[in-house]
Scaffold this active site. Structure first.
Site, PDB file in Angstrom:
ATOM      1  N   ARG A  66      -0.019  -8.794  13.593  1.00 33.98           N
ATOM      2  CA  ARG A  66      -0.665  -7.796  12.713  1.00 33.98           C
ATOM      3  C   ARG A  66      -1.498  -8.475  11.629  1.00 33.98           C
ATOM      4  O   ARG A  66      -2.570  -7.993  11.268  1.00 33.98           O
ATOM      5  CB  ARG A  66       0.404  -6.885  12.090  1.00 33.98           C
ATOM      6  CG  ARG A  66       0.925  -5.870  13.100  1.00 33.98           C
ATOM      7  CD  ARG A  66       2.292  -5.333  12.745  1.00 33.98           C
ATOM      8  NE  ARG A  66       2.348  -4.667  11.485  1.00 33.98           N
ATOM      9  CZ  ARG A  66       3.478  -4.466  10.797  1.00 33.98           C
ATOM     10  NH1 ARG A  66       4.635  -4.906  11.271  1.00 33.98           N
ATOM     11  NH2 ARG A  66       3.447  -3.827   9.666  1.00 33.98           N
ATOM     12  N   ARG A  79      11.899  -4.673   5.004  1.00 29.71           N
ATOM     13  CA  ARG A  79      11.520  -3.274   4.702  1.00 29.71           C
ATOM     14  C   ARG A  79      12.365  -2.274   5.488  1.00 29.71           C
ATOM     15  O   ARG A  79      12.649  -2.465   6.661  1.00 29.71           O
ATOM     16  CB  ARG A  79      10.042  -3.105   5.074  1.00 29.71           C
ATOM     17  CG  ARG A  79       9.588  -1.661   5.131  1.00 29.71           C
ATOM     18  CD  ARG A  79       8.099  -1.528   5.104  1.00 29.71           C
ATOM     19  NE  ARG A  79       7.407  -2.093   6.241  1.00 29.71           N
ATOM     20  CZ  ARG A  79       6.076  -2.183   6.318  1.00 29.71           C
ATOM     21  NH1 ARG A  79       5.309  -1.755   5.328  1.00 29.71           N
ATOM     22  NH2 ARG A  79       5.516  -2.713   7.384  1.00 29.71           N
ATOM     23  N   ARG A 138      -9.667   0.585   9.136  1.00 28.93           N
ATOM     24  CA  ARG A 138      -9.191  -0.760   9.489  1.00 28.93           C
ATOM     25  C   ARG A 138     -10.236  -1.548  10.253  1.00 28.93           C
ATOM     26  O   ARG A 138      -9.970  -2.700  10.616  1.00 28.93           O
ATOM     27  CB  ARG A 138      -7.946  -0.630  10.366  1.00 28.93           C
ATOM     28  CG  ARG A 138      -6.618  -0.863   9.644  1.00 28.93           C
ATOM     29  CD  ARG A 138      -5.528  -0.635  10.649  1.00 28.93           C
ATOM     30  NE  ARG A 138      -4.287  -1.293  10.377  1.00 28.93           N
ATOM     31  CZ  ARG A 138      -3.243  -0.726   9.771  1.00 28.93           C
ATOM     32  NH1 ARG A 138      -3.334   0.503   9.323  1.00 28.93           N
ATOM     33  NH2 ARG A 138      -2.124  -1.386   9.633  1.00 28.93           N
ATOM     34  N   LYS A 193       0.839  -1.219   0.000  1.00 29.24           N
ATOM     35  CA  LYS A 193       0.000   0.000   0.000  1.00 29.24           C
ATOM     36  C   LYS A 193       0.870   1.264   0.000  1.00 29.24           C
ATOM     37  O   LYS A 193       0.662   2.173  -0.792  1.00 29.24           O
ATOM     38  CB  LYS A 193      -0.935   0.009   1.231  1.00 29.24           C
ATOM     39  CG  LYS A 193      -1.856  -1.203   1.309  1.00 29.24           C
ATOM     40  CD  LYS A 193      -2.769  -1.144   2.516  1.00 29.24           C
ATOM     41  CE  LYS A 193      -2.048  -1.191   3.855  1.00 29.24           C
ATOM     42  NZ  LYS A 193      -1.321  -2.453   4.124  1.00 29.24           N
ATOM     43  N   ARG A 220      11.256  -0.221  11.024  1.00 25.41           N
ATOM     44  CA  ARG A 220      10.182  -0.063  12.011  1.00 25.41           C
ATOM     45  C   ARG A 220      10.313  -1.079  13.130  1.00 25.41           C
ATOM     46  O   ARG A 220      10.665  -2.230  12.890  1.00 25.41           O
ATOM     47  CB  ARG A 220       8.823  -0.249  11.323  1.00 25.41           C
ATOM     48  CG  ARG A 220       8.412   0.962  10.539  1.00 25.41           C
ATOM     49  CD  ARG A 220       7.244   0.711   9.640  1.00 25.41           C
ATOM     50  NE  ARG A 220       6.118   0.029  10.271  1.00 25.41           N
ATOM     51  CZ  ARG A 220       4.959  -0.179   9.675  1.00 25.41           C
ATOM     52  NH1 ARG A 220       4.758   0.233   8.449  1.00 25.41           N
ATOM     53  NH2 ARG A 220       3.989  -0.813  10.303  1.00 25.41           N
TER      54      ARG A 220
HETATM   55  P1  ADP Z   1       2.255  -1.863   3.255  1.00 27.68           P
HETATM   56  O1  ADP Z   1       2.251  -0.343   3.171  1.00 27.68           O
HETATM   57  O2  ADP Z   1       1.066  -2.471   2.565  1.00 27.68           O
HETATM   58  O3  ADP Z   1       2.440  -2.384   4.650  1.00 27.68           O
HETATM   59  P2  ADP Z   1       4.802  -1.618   1.830  1.00 27.68           P
HETATM   60  O4  ADP Z   1       4.391  -0.811   0.642  1.00 27.68           O
HETATM   61  O5  ADP Z   1       5.554  -0.904   2.905  1.00 27.68           O
HETATM   62  O6  ADP Z   1       3.513  -2.389   2.446  1.00 27.68           O
HETATM   63  O7  ADP Z   1       5.646  -2.873   1.305  1.00 27.68           O
HETATM   64  C1  ADP Z   1       6.298  -3.740   2.215  1.00 27.68           C
HETATM   65  C2  ADP Z   1       7.712  -4.055   1.692  1.00 27.68           C
HETATM   66  O8  ADP Z   1       7.588  -4.877   0.517  1.00 27.68           O
HETATM   67  C3  ADP Z   1       8.508  -2.831   1.292  1.00 27.68           C
HETATM   68  O9  ADP Z   1       9.862  -2.997   1.715  1.00 27.68           O
HETATM   69  C4  ADP Z   1       8.389  -2.774  -0.238  1.00 27.68           C
HETATM   70  O10 ADP Z   1       9.599  -2.275  -0.818  1.00 27.68           O
HETATM   71  C5  ADP Z   1       8.181  -4.236  -0.613  1.00 27.68           C
HETATM   72  N1  ADP Z   1       7.210  -4.404  -1.717  1.00 27.68           N
HETATM   73  C6  ADP Z   1       6.084  -3.677  -1.946  1.00 27.68           C
HETATM   74  N2  ADP Z   1       5.446  -4.114  -3.048  1.00 27.68           N
HETATM   75  C7  ADP Z   1       6.165  -5.181  -3.513  1.00 27.68           C
HETATM   76  C8  ADP Z   1       6.036  -6.067  -4.640  1.00 27.68           C
HETATM   77  N3  ADP Z   1       5.006  -5.962  -5.498  1.00 27.68           N
HETATM   78  N4  ADP Z   1       6.980  -7.027  -4.785  1.00 27.68           N
HETATM   79  C9  ADP Z   1       8.025  -7.139  -3.913  1.00 27.68           C
HETATM   80  N5  ADP Z   1       8.208  -6.322  -2.853  1.00 27.68           N
HETATM   81  C10 ADP Z   1       7.302  -5.356  -2.654  1.00 27.68           C
HETATM   82  P1  AMP Z   2       0.784   0.577   9.334  1.00 25.37           P
HETATM   83  O1  AMP Z   2       1.886   1.601   9.179  1.00 25.37           O
HETATM   84  O2  AMP Z   2      -0.414   0.899   8.475  1.00 25.37           O
HETATM   85  O3  AMP Z   2       1.288  -0.830   9.143  1.00 25.37           O
HETATM   86  O4  AMP Z   2       0.269   0.708  10.837  1.00 25.37           O
HETATM   87  C1  AMP Z   2       1.144   0.432  11.929  1.00 25.37           C
HETATM   88  C2  AMP Z   2       0.319   0.258  13.201  1.00 25.37           C
HETATM   89  O5  AMP Z   2      -0.360   1.489  13.524  1.00 25.37           O
HETATM   90  C3  AMP Z   2      -0.787  -0.800  13.145  1.00 25.37           C
HETATM   91  O6  AMP Z   2      -0.306  -2.116  13.388  1.00 25.37           O
HETATM   92  C4  AMP Z   2      -1.744  -0.287  14.249  1.00 25.37           C
HETATM   93  O7  AMP Z   2      -1.249  -0.610  15.539  1.00 25.37           O
HETATM   94  C5  AMP Z   2      -1.650   1.240  14.088  1.00 25.37           C
HETATM   95  N1  AMP Z   2      -2.680   1.760  13.150  1.00 25.37           N
HETATM   96  C6  AMP Z   2      -2.447   2.329  11.934  1.00 25.37           C
HETATM   97  N2  AMP Z   2      -3.601   2.690  11.357  1.00 25.37           N
HETATM   98  C7  AMP Z   2      -4.585   2.347  12.210  1.00 25.37           C
HETATM   99  C8  AMP Z   2      -6.008   2.439  12.168  1.00 25.37           C
HETATM  100  N3  AMP Z   2      -6.659   2.953  11.103  1.00 25.37           N
HETATM  101  N4  AMP Z   2      -6.715   1.981  13.241  1.00 25.37           N
HETATM  102  C9  AMP Z   2      -6.075   1.464  14.303  1.00 25.37           C
HETATM  103  N5  AMP Z   2      -4.758   1.334  14.413  1.00 25.37           N
HETATM  104  C10 AMP Z   2      -3.997   1.768  13.375  1.00 25.37           C
END
Ligand code: ADP
Ligand code: AMP
Length: 219
Positions: free
Chosen positions: A172, A127, A88, A13, A161
């Site tokens: 998660r 990541r 969420r 995302k 992170r």
């Molecule tokens: P989200 O925001 O859904 O938690 P991220 O966009 O941060 O996920 O992606 C998680 C990790 O996977 C990042 O390090 C990113 O570079 C990698 N990633 C994202 N999309 C892809 C893909 N299509 N193929 C391989 N790796 C990906």
């Molecule tokens: P994310 O960066 O989207 O992976 O979110 C990291 C963490 O933030 C999650 O695991 C939750 O603990 C908290 N969080 C983010 N967005 C929300 C939401 N919309 N509602 C509740 N908790 C959230």
């Protein structure tokens, strides 16, 4: 254009939001990023959220709804926004409908990024991001063009992170299945939901999303 990106943690995302932001010149509204900023600041919200995030649970709905309601009222959202990580829960999805309706706004598209979950742990564990500009990278799948130097800002400091560890990822994912996946039918019902294959390469996922958005503009 008002967009919502849906999908489990690690689906891509944030990665796709960055590309959409550059393409449409609209901000990414990542509630995870907002909470991490609150934790870093040590605000009341941050102090409450810290342990919840480290456990992989969800921050209470009322706090998240207030946070996003305040954010979409800001001037930079007037031409659109990309929601990433909100809603969420069903309560958050319903509150979003109300807050958008009150502002005579609506979501143009809800993009659901589907993934094979076996690959998600590897994605999340690998990541990292640039400390200066937040650009996202991956140990294997998205390395900077020059090792150790951010493509976007030239920064040389990167961070990972705290919740990107194997144990918290599993928690998660469980939270996602219990509380977030059930909101998908909310968007399926009225035809706003489009699906993309999140297992393709990053650029291919981006192209698929762009194609779906361009098609919907012609509708
Ligand atoms: P989200 O925001 O859904 O938690 P991220 O966009 O941060 O996920 O992606 C998680 C990790 O996977 C990042 O390090 C990113 O570079 C990698 N990633 C994202 N999309 C892809 C893909 N299509 N193929 C391989 N790796 C990906
Ligand atoms: P994310 O960066 O989207 O992976 O979110 C990291 C963490 O933030 C999650 O695991 C939750 O603990 C908290 N969080 C983010 N967005 C929300 C939401 N919309 N509602 C509740 N908790 C959230």
């Amino acid at each position: 254009m008002n967009l919502l990106l849906l999908g489990p943690p690690g689906a891509g995302k944030g990665t796709q939001a960055q590309r959409l932001m550059a393409r449409f010149d609209i901000p990414q509204l990542s509630t995870g990023d907002m909470l991490r900023a609150a934790v870093a600041e040590g605000s009341a919200l941050g102090q409450l959220a810290k342990s919840i995030m480290e456990a992989g649970d969800l921050v209470p709905d009322d706090l998240m709804i207030d946070l996003i309601s305040e954010r979409i009222s800001q001037a930079d959202c007037a031409n659109g926004f990309i929601l990433d990580g909100f809603p969420r829960t069903t309560a958050q999805a319903e509150a979003l409908d109300t807050m958008l309706g009150d502002r005579t706004m609506s979501l143009d598209k809800v993009v659901s990024i589907s993934v094979d979950e076996d690959g998600l742990v590897e994605r999340i564990i690998g990541r990292y991001s640039c400390v200066d500009c937040g650009a996202g990278y991956h140990d294997t799948f998205q390395q900077p063009k020059s090792e150790g130097i951010c493509d976007q800002c030239g920064g040389k400091k990167f961070s990972r992170r705290k919740d990107d560890n194997r144990e918290t990822v599993l928690s998660r994912l469980n939270t996602y299945h219990q509380q977030t996946a059930p909101i998908i039918p909310h968007y399926e019902a009225d035809g706003r939901l489009v699906q993309v294959d999140g297992m393709a390469e990053i650029s291919a996922v981006g192209d698929a999303i762009m194609a779906l958005l361009e098609n919907s503009r012609d509708d």
